[in-house]
Design an enzyme around this catalytic site. Sequence first.
Site, PDB file in Angstrom:
ATOM      1  N   GLY A  57       0.842  -1.190   0.000  1.00  0.00           N
ATOM      2  CA  GLY A  57       0.000   0.000   0.000  1.00  0.00           C
ATOM      3  C   GLY A  57       0.872   1.231   0.000  1.00  0.00           C
ATOM      4  N   CYS A  68       5.419  -5.925   1.615  1.00  0.00           N
ATOM      5  CA  CYS A  68       5.778  -4.511   1.562  1.00  0.00           C
ATOM      6  C   CYS A  68       5.110  -3.751   2.713  1.00  0.00           C
ATOM      7  CB  CYS A  68       5.442  -3.941   0.183  1.00  0.00           C
ATOM      8  SG  CYS A  68       6.311  -2.418  -0.158  1.00  0.00           S
ATOM      9  N   TYR A  69       4.093  -2.933   2.449  1.00  0.00           N
ATOM     10  CA  TYR A  69       3.417  -2.248   3.554  1.00  0.00           C
ATOM     11  C   TYR A  69       2.945  -3.257   4.597  1.00  0.00           C
ATOM     12  CZ  TYR A  69       0.068   0.644   6.105  1.00  0.00           C
ATOM     13  OH  TYR A  69      -0.598   1.308   7.093  1.00  0.00           O
ATOM     14  N   HIS A 124       7.766  -7.147  -3.761  1.00  0.00           N
ATOM     15  CA  HIS A 124       6.474  -7.642  -4.248  1.00  0.00           C
ATOM     16  C   HIS A 124       6.652  -8.980  -4.977  1.00  0.00           C
ATOM     17  CE1 HIS A 124       3.874  -4.183  -3.394  1.00  0.00           C
ATOM     18  NE2 HIS A 124       4.986  -3.480  -3.507  1.00  0.00           N
ATOM     19  N   GLU A 156       4.373 -10.741  -6.129  1.00  0.00           N
ATOM     20  CA  GLU A 156       3.275 -10.960  -7.077  1.00  0.00           C
ATOM     21  C   GLU A 156       3.519 -10.370  -8.457  1.00  0.00           C
ATOM     22  OE1 GLU A 156       3.437  -8.882  -4.561  1.00  0.00           O
ATOM     23  OE2 GLU A 156       1.999  -7.250  -4.607  1.00  0.00           O
ATOM     24  N   ASP A 166     -13.673 -11.255 -24.899  1.00  0.00           N
ATOM     25  CA  ASP A 166     -14.102 -10.619 -23.651  1.00  0.00           C
ATOM     26  C   ASP A 166     -15.604 -10.335 -23.627  1.00  0.00           C
ATOM     27  OD1 ASP A 166     -11.398 -10.657 -23.355  1.00  0.00           O
ATOM     28  OD2 ASP A 166     -11.110  -8.516 -23.699  1.00  0.00           O
ATOM     29  N   LYS A 200      -6.734 -11.650 -19.016  1.00  0.00           N
ATOM     30  CA  LYS A 200      -7.134 -12.267 -20.292  1.00  0.00           C
ATOM     31  C   LYS A 200      -7.101 -13.802 -20.237  1.00  0.00           C
ATOM     32  CE  LYS A 200      -7.959 -11.290 -24.724  1.00  0.00           C
ATOM     33  NZ  LYS A 200      -8.848 -10.213 -25.165  1.00  0.00           N
TER      34      LYS A 200
END
Length: 529
Positions: A56, A87-88, A173, A175, A231, A385
């Site tokens: 964050g 992180c945060y 991070h 991710e 989509d 996607k």
Amino acid sequence: MEKILIADFGSQVTQLIARRLRAHQFLAEIIPFHKLAEVFYAGGDGNIRGVILSGGPASVLSPDAPAVEKKLLNDIIEAHIPILGICYGQQLLAHLLGGKVSPGTTREFGLANIRVVADSPLFKNYNATKVWMSHGDHVATLPKDFVAMAVSDGAPFAIMGNEAQKIYGMQFHPEVSHTDQGDIMLKNFAADICAMQPNWQMADMIPEMTAAIRKKVGNRKIIAGLSGGVDSSVAAILTAAALQENTKPGNPPQMTCILVDHGLLRANEGDEVQKALAPYPHLDVRLINAEDKFLSALRDVIDPEQKRKIIGKLFIEVFEAEAKKIVGDSTEEKFLLQGTLYPDVIESVSVSGAPSATIKSHHNVGGLPEKMNFSLLEPLRMLFKDEVRLLGRALGLPDGLINRHPFPGPGLAIRVMGEVTREHCDILRLADSIYIDQIKKFGLYDKIWQAFAVLLPIQTVGVMGDGRTYEKVLALRAVTSQDGMTADSFYFPEDFIKTTTTRLVNEVKGISRVVLDITSKPPATIEWE
Ligand code: XMP
């Protein structure tokens, strides 16, 4: 179903944590940080296996920093539920558990190399070093019973951990894709630390997503714009499945799908979507043939941006006229269904309340929601996607539609160089379908990100049979790419080039020469216009 709760503290990439876990077949549910207490104490049907505190933008040192109560954290720990702070989230853990967080004098932003210095199930099969840092503050003193598990030049506690209590914190991070094998650590957290089984599938999301759609729209009207692409088709099928329960025999259809055929579509485009929607007889599917309108508006226009503007404006007009027929002047709330994906969503973070994701919607039918007072229905806005493709498959959409290469909104108009006429579009449509057919025959379609033919506005001399010809040139383009931002040319085998060229020149009247575009992006763009 067992899951990990992700408390969101407003990072732009929180969704990626859930995505990485989903890719390894673990369910993760994102909730705003201030809802963690409510959800945790409600017990999550006994299915909460782990908690992740996201990154964050705030500083835990500021008085109004978003936080969770220390008691809540202790209760989670006492319930033996593993915790990972990112992180945060790491700084918050350190701050709440008695460590010390120091303010950063400069932001550390970018790649760093970590070195693992502890033994932990977190590092099973992890053998990389590159991580992505993005922080100002850092953990200066570890909380009691924590050790450094990985270090980097800039961060002595790149990873901190308390193995006995299964609490971990990462300064970087894991991710984001810039962190090598970050997903492996997330997977290890779920599988080996939270002891979860990798048994979640995209299909498991369907009941929850359809229930959310029903809750949002009730029995109000929905209009869906179909483009022929994956989509909008998946969004329509998902919504159709959701509405099935609402449908009583004899009721007028709640959803109308509009497919505007501007005459610039690929061969048979739309047919497949219509076929896919056929099992939902309670839908009203309208194919609007507006070819003449678009082609006459494009007469004599050769500038690409001008073409785009004309097509965009006309598209809205045609769509709006059709939508008006359906909803009339009714002031009741109505919905416009869009296949917006997560990458189209730009997060703006408000740390005081729920980290809110306000959207810059990818307006496929730009301008319409405001003009006609539509509320937006975007059931795919948390997905990526490849996940939409999986969802489409789980909903029974045919592979041909799901794996189709991307196609630009202005369609063939930006692939016919120069003036767009019906004759040019017909030549290109046929040539393009032969090219794609060849690519499929050679088993190359899924290896290519986007392939298409381009019709050039020049004529060149050829010889066919005994005669001289003076016909158009066709260029073939095929690229590999992750996201269309950069691209490499795809190199075809010689056999493919020979047979495809022969077919094109023999089967498409009006073409006497075929050239291959082998430029990467940059410097060239993918489309020619
Ligand atoms: P470029 O040509 O910019 O294309 O390298 C990158 C990707 O974007 C698609 N593209 C468009 N899509 N409207 C769209 O909906 C447009 O005006 C447009 N122009 C390019 C292109 O097909 C490729 O996938």
